[in-house]
Design a protein around this motif. Structure first.
Motif, mmCIF file in Angstrom:
data_model
loop_
_atom_site.group_PDB
_atom_site.id
_atom_site.type_symbol
_atom_site.label_atom_id
_atom_site.label_comp_id
_atom_site.label_asym_id
_atom_site.label_seq_id
_atom_site.Cartn_x
_atom_site.Cartn_y
_atom_site.Cartn_z
ATOM 1 N N GLY A 121 0.816 -1.217 0.000
ATOM 2 C CA GLY A 121 0.000 0.000 0.000
ATOM 3 C C GLY A 121 0.845 1.261 0.000
ATOM 4 N N ALA A 174 1.297 -4.346 -8.281
ATOM 5 C CA ALA A 174 0.569 -5.613 -8.135
ATOM 6 C C ALA A 174 -0.712 -5.417 -7.336
ATOM 7 C CB ALA A 174 1.447 -6.640 -7.414
ATOM 8 N N ALA A 216 -1.342 -2.309 3.374
ATOM 9 C CA ALA A 216 -2.456 -2.145 2.420
ATOM 10 C C ALA A 216 -3.742 -2.675 3.050
ATOM 11 C CB ALA A 216 -2.156 -2.894 1.128
ATOM 12 N N THR A 250 -8.654 -8.402 0.825
ATOM 13 C CA THR A 250 -7.520 -7.470 0.928
ATOM 14 C C THR A 250 -6.936 -7.464 2.346
ATOM 15 O OG1 THR A 250 -8.723 -6.074 -0.634
ATOM 16 C CG2 THR A 250 -6.781 -5.106 0.422
ATOM 17 N N GLY A 288 -3.314 -2.921 12.079
ATOM 18 C CA GLY A 288 -4.663 -3.193 12.561
ATOM 19 C C GLY A 288 -5.433 -1.895 12.565
ATOM 20 N N PRO A 324 -3.965 2.096 14.583
ATOM 21 C CA PRO A 324 -4.248 3.536 14.656
ATOM 22 C C PRO A 324 -5.738 3.815 14.810
ATOM 23 C CG PRO A 324 -3.054 2.954 12.619
ATOM 24 C CD PRO A 324 -3.602 1.695 13.221
ATOM 25 N N CYS A 367 -7.210 8.952 11.448
ATOM 26 C CA CYS A 367 -6.039 9.537 10.780
ATOM 27 C C CYS A 367 -6.482 10.244 9.512
ATOM 28 C CB CYS A 367 -5.046 8.436 10.446
ATOM 29 S SG CYS A 367 -3.604 9.084 9.603
ATOM 30 N N THR A 389 -5.052 10.698 4.323
ATOM 31 C CA THR A 389 -4.940 9.474 3.519
ATOM 32 C C THR A 389 -6.197 9.372 2.633
ATOM 33 O OG1 THR A 389 -6.145 7.804 4.808
ATOM 34 C CG2 THR A 389 -3.977 8.410 5.622
HETATM 35 N N1 LIG Z 1 -6.619 6.225 7.856
HETATM 36 C C1 LIG Z 1 -7.088 5.740 9.004
HETATM 37 O O1 LIG Z 1 -7.807 6.442 9.739
HETATM 38 C C2 LIG Z 1 -6.735 4.336 9.432
HETATM 39 C C3 LIG Z 1 -6.959 4.006 10.773
HETATM 40 C C4 LIG Z 1 -6.645 2.724 11.200
HETATM 41 C C5 LIG Z 1 -6.103 1.804 10.333
HETATM 42 N N2 LIG Z 1 -5.897 2.138 9.027
HETATM 43 C C6 LIG Z 1 -5.321 1.107 8.165
HETATM 44 O O2 LIG Z 1 -4.084 1.563 7.680
HETATM 45 C C7 LIG Z 1 -3.813 1.004 6.400
HETATM 46 C C8 LIG Z 1 -3.480 2.105 5.411
HETATM 47 O O3 LIG Z 1 -4.593 2.971 5.318
HETATM 48 P P1 LIG Z 1 -4.519 4.443 4.719
HETATM 49 O O4 LIG Z 1 -5.324 5.297 5.625
HETATM 50 O O5 LIG Z 1 -3.130 4.823 4.397
HETATM 51 O O6 LIG Z 1 -5.400 4.217 3.392
HETATM 52 P P2 LIG Z 1 -5.177 4.635 1.862
HETATM 53 O O7 LIG Z 1 -4.620 6.017 1.764
HETATM 54 O O8 LIG Z 1 -6.478 4.353 1.191
HETATM 55 O O9 LIG Z 1 -4.074 3.597 1.365
HETATM 56 C C9 LIG Z 1 -4.357 2.240 1.165
HETATM 57 C C10 LIG Z 1 -3.264 1.617 0.325
HETATM 58 O O10 LIG Z 1 -3.569 0.226 0.153
HETATM 59 C C11 LIG Z 1 -3.359 -0.106 -1.227
HETATM 60 N N3 LIG Z 1 -4.220 -1.217 -1.631
HETATM 61 C C12 LIG Z 1 -5.543 -1.373 -1.393
HETATM 62 N N4 LIG Z 1 -5.984 -2.504 -1.966
HETATM 63 C C13 LIG Z 1 -4.910 -3.089 -2.587
HETATM 64 C C14 LIG Z 1 -4.722 -4.253 -3.352
HETATM 65 N N5 LIG Z 1 -5.740 -5.102 -3.644
HETATM 66 N N6 LIG Z 1 -3.487 -4.523 -3.837
HETATM 67 C C15 LIG Z 1 -2.457 -3.687 -3.591
HETATM 68 N N7 LIG Z 1 -2.570 -2.566 -2.847
HETATM 69 C C16 LIG Z 1 -3.785 -2.260 -2.358
HETATM 70 C C17 LIG Z 1 -3.696 1.177 -1.985
HETATM 71 O O11 LIG Z 1 -3.005 1.205 -3.223
HETATM 72 P P3 LIG Z 1 -3.660 1.071 -4.691
HETATM 73 O O12 LIG Z 1 -5.061 1.607 -4.606
HETATM 74 O O13 LIG Z 1 -2.755 1.877 -5.565
HETATM 75 O O14 LIG Z 1 -3.578 -0.391 -4.978
HETATM 76 C C18 LIG Z 1 -3.107 2.238 -1.051
HETATM 77 O O15 LIG Z 1 -1.741 2.419 -1.323
HETATM 78 C C19 LIG Z 1 -5.047 0.176 6.039
HETATM 79 O O16 LIG Z 1 -4.813 -1.179 6.348
HETATM 80 C C20 LIG Z 1 -6.136 0.763 6.926
HETATM 81 O O17 LIG Z 1 -7.145 -0.166 7.197
HETATM 82 C C21 LIG Z 1 -6.187 3.389 8.562
#
Ligand SMILES: NC(=O)c1ccc[n+]([C@@H]2O[C@H](COP(=O)([O-])OP(=O)(O)OC[C@H]3O[C@@H](n4cnc5c(N)ncnc54)[C@H](OP(=O)(O)O)[C@@H]3O)[C@@H](O)[C@H]2O)c1
Length: 243
Positions: A7, A53, A74, A97, A125, A169, A172, A175
């Protein structure tokens, strides 16, 4: 260190890649969107290696031969409807995913780490994996899986010098998480973060940098990071007669 970040094209993954490359590490970044990874490659140079990928159909033979740190980052949430109104295809996408792809990649990397005699795995997580909220349903459950999977990995890997951490987290901003959850309704996504000081992707990148630079004998099992403005708010009760 040689670090594999999933990701990397957005949010946490981009900030993690930037921070770790700036610190002199080599980062392999996986994501589907080629343009985003190419931009990051241009910015970060020779120590960033994009891997284009879809993790739900990943061919593990393309992995680098040495991986010191695996960051299973991711993941996605889709929708915020209560379970009885949720879209089943969205549930399958989240499971594929957030669970199946994490399991497959970890399974591919573990023999390398065991052979190396050293390794660190950080699994993203979420507070949603510990505190239920309306509409989190399968997303929350998938993140609870991550926490339990990490605990069980740690048990199986005892004595093999491999650390496993769940980083959970809370809210956030900065993102694409909510843009993805609300399927491109960017106004709704933006409103989630209006008027709050949420965690930033850099906060998460700095936390991960701290985790991986701890001495190898120190394993942080579970680390929950919320913004100061967020709390778990206690249990709620639904009255029989509302209004
Ligand atoms: N933001 C929050 O508040 C928060 C809080 C707690 C936990 N999280 C967790 O933190 C992680 C990152 O979240 P984020 O906030 O940074 O979200 P984000 O900005 O939407 O980033 C998600 C990333 O995952 C990649 N991804 C999704 N499906 C994929 C697939 N099938 N194959 C390859 N890559 C894939 C996306 O890339 P592509 O679309 O280019 O493939 C993107 O780079 C996640 O696991 C999320 O559940 C986020």
């Amino acid at each position: 260190m040689q670090i594999l970040v999933t990701g990397a094209s957005s949010g946490f993954g981009t900030a993690i890649s930037q921070t770790l490359v700036q610190q002199g590490h080599t980062v392999y970044g996986i994501a589907r969107r080629k343009e985003k990874l190419q931009q990051l490659k241009q910015q970060l140079g020779e120590n960033f290696h994009p891997i284009y990928a879809d993790l739900t159909q990943f061919d593990a033979s393309t992995l680098p031969k040495q991986i010191d740190v695996l960051i299973n980052n991711a993941g996605l949430a889709l929708g915020l409807e209560p379970a009885d109104q949720a879209n089943l295809a969205d549930w399958h996408t989240m499971i594929n995913t957030n669970i199946t792809a994490v399991v497959a990649l970890t399974h591919a990397v573990l023999p390398l780490m065991v052979k190396q005699g050293i390794g660190t795995i950080i699994n993203l997580g979420s507070t949603a994996g510990r505190y239920a909220y309306t509409g989190a349903n399968v997303y929350g459950a998938s993140k609870a899986f991550i926490s339990q999977f990490s605990d069980n990995l740690r048990t199986d890997l005892a004595g093999k010098n491999i650390r496993v951490t769940t980083l959970a987290p809370g809210l956030c901003s900065g993102t694409e998480f909510s843009n993805v959850r609300f399927k491109g309704d960017n106004e709704r996504a933006k409103a989630v973060y209006d008027d709050v000081d949420a965690i930033t992707p850099q906060d998460i990148a700095d936390t991960i940098s701290w985790l991986i630079h701890l001495p190898q004998h120190v394993n942080v099992n579970y680390l929950e990071v919320m913004p100061t403005c967020q709390n778990s708010a206690g249990l709620s009760v639904t009255k029989k007669h509302i209004g």
